[in-house]
Design a protein around this motif. Structure first.
Motif, short mmCIF file in Angstrom:
data_model
loop_
_atom_site.label_atom_id
_atom_site.label_comp_id
_atom_site.label_asym_id
_atom_site.label_seq_id
_atom_site.Cartn_x
_atom_site.Cartn_y
_atom_site.Cartn_z
N LYS A 88 -3.77 -8.49 -3.46
CA LYS A 88 -4.34 -7.90 -4.68
C LYS A 88 -5.84 -8.21 -4.76
O LYS A 88 -6.27 -9.34 -4.53
N GLY A 89 -6.60 -7.18 -5.09
CA GLY A 89 -8.04 -7.34 -5.17
C GLY A 89 -8.77 -7.15 -3.85
O GLY A 89 -9.99 -7.06 -3.82
N ARG A 90 -8.01 -7.10 -2.76
CA ARG A 90 -8.63 -6.93 -1.43
C ARG A 90 -8.20 -5.62 -0.77
O ARG A 90 -8.99 -5.00 -0.07
N PHE A 91 -6.96 -5.21 -0.98
CA PHE A 91 -6.43 -4.00 -0.36
C PHE A 91 -6.26 -2.92 -1.41
O PHE A 91 -5.94 -3.20 -2.57
N THR A 92 -6.45 -1.67 -0.99
CA THR A 92 -6.24 -0.53 -1.87
C THR A 92 -5.44 0.54 -1.15
O THR A 92 -5.83 0.96 -0.05
N ILE A 93 -4.34 0.97 -1.76
CA ILE A 93 -3.53 2.04 -1.19
C ILE A 93 -3.88 3.34 -1.90
O ILE A 93 -4.10 3.36 -3.12
N SER A 94 -3.94 4.42 -1.14
CA SER A 94 -4.20 5.74 -1.71
C SER A 94 -3.52 6.76 -0.82
O SER A 94 -3.03 6.42 0.28
N GLY A 95 -3.50 8.00 -1.26
CA GLY A 95 -2.85 9.00 -0.42
C GLY A 95 -2.88 10.37 -1.00
O GLY A 95 -3.46 10.61 -2.08
N ASP A 96 -2.27 11.27 -0.27
CA ASP A 96 -2.20 12.67 -0.66
C ASP A 96 -0.74 13.09 -0.58
O ASP A 96 -0.17 13.21 0.50
N ASN A 118 1.67 14.27 2.57
CA ASN A 118 2.45 13.10 2.99
C ASN A 118 1.59 12.17 3.85
O ASN A 118 1.96 11.77 4.96
N THR A 119 0.43 11.87 3.32
CA THR A 119 -0.53 11.01 4.00
C THR A 119 -0.84 9.82 3.11
O THR A 119 -1.02 9.99 1.90
N VAL A 120 -0.94 8.66 3.70
CA VAL A 120 -1.25 7.46 2.93
C VAL A 120 -2.27 6.62 3.69
O VAL A 120 -2.31 6.65 4.92
N TYR A 121 -3.10 5.92 2.94
CA TYR A 121 -4.15 5.09 3.51
C TYR A 121 -4.05 3.67 2.95
O TYR A 121 -3.53 3.46 1.85
N LEU A 122 -4.57 2.74 3.70
CA LEU A 122 -4.66 1.37 3.22
C LEU A 122 -6.05 0.84 3.57
O LEU A 122 -6.35 0.61 4.74
#
Length: 127
Positions: free
Chosen positions: A65-73, A77-81
């Motif tokens: 928490k506070g260091r990693f961010t998850i996002s996506g479309d 069906n795409t996700v990022y870290l």
């Protein structure tokens, strides 16, 4: 068949950043959530982060928490870290996962909530 392919892993010094990507291919499917897990040598696979497409809720394990961010479309069906301020203890194989089942969002921190998994990408953080 659905395939998940991760990319973006590598070797980085402590304090550095990496961005992992995961894309789904194969037959069309609708996911309700996607997530990231990791497994360090000699340890069990552990939850890192998840995103539920309904409402866009995100969830993280405490250590990132506070260091990693998850996002996506969702449509793709795409996700990022995005991983910042990396530490040696973040060293692991990182796996992307997708769930075709609808749960209460907090359930997506469990590996058994997911139907499809990638092959993993190695992240190594040197001290």
């Amino acid at each position: 068949q659905v395939q998940l392919v991760e990319s973006g892993g590598g070797l980085v010094q402590a304090g550095g950043s990496l961005r992992l990507s995961c894309a789904a291919s194969g037959r069309t499917f609708s996911s309700y959530a996607m997530g990231w897990f990791r497994q360090a040598p000699g340890k069990e696979r552990e939850f890192v982060a998840a995103i539920s497409w309904s409402g866009g809720r995100t969830d993280y394990t405490d250590s990132v928490k506070g260091r990693f961010t998850i996002s996506g479309d969702n449509a793709k069906n795409t996700v990022y870290l995005q991983m910042n301020s990396l530490k040696p203890e973040d060293t692991a194989v990182y796996y992307c996962a997708a769930s075709g089942r609808r749960y209460v969002s907090t359930t997506y921190n469990r590996a058994d909530a997911y139907d499809y998994w990638g092959q993993g990408t190695q992240v190594t953080v040197s001290s």
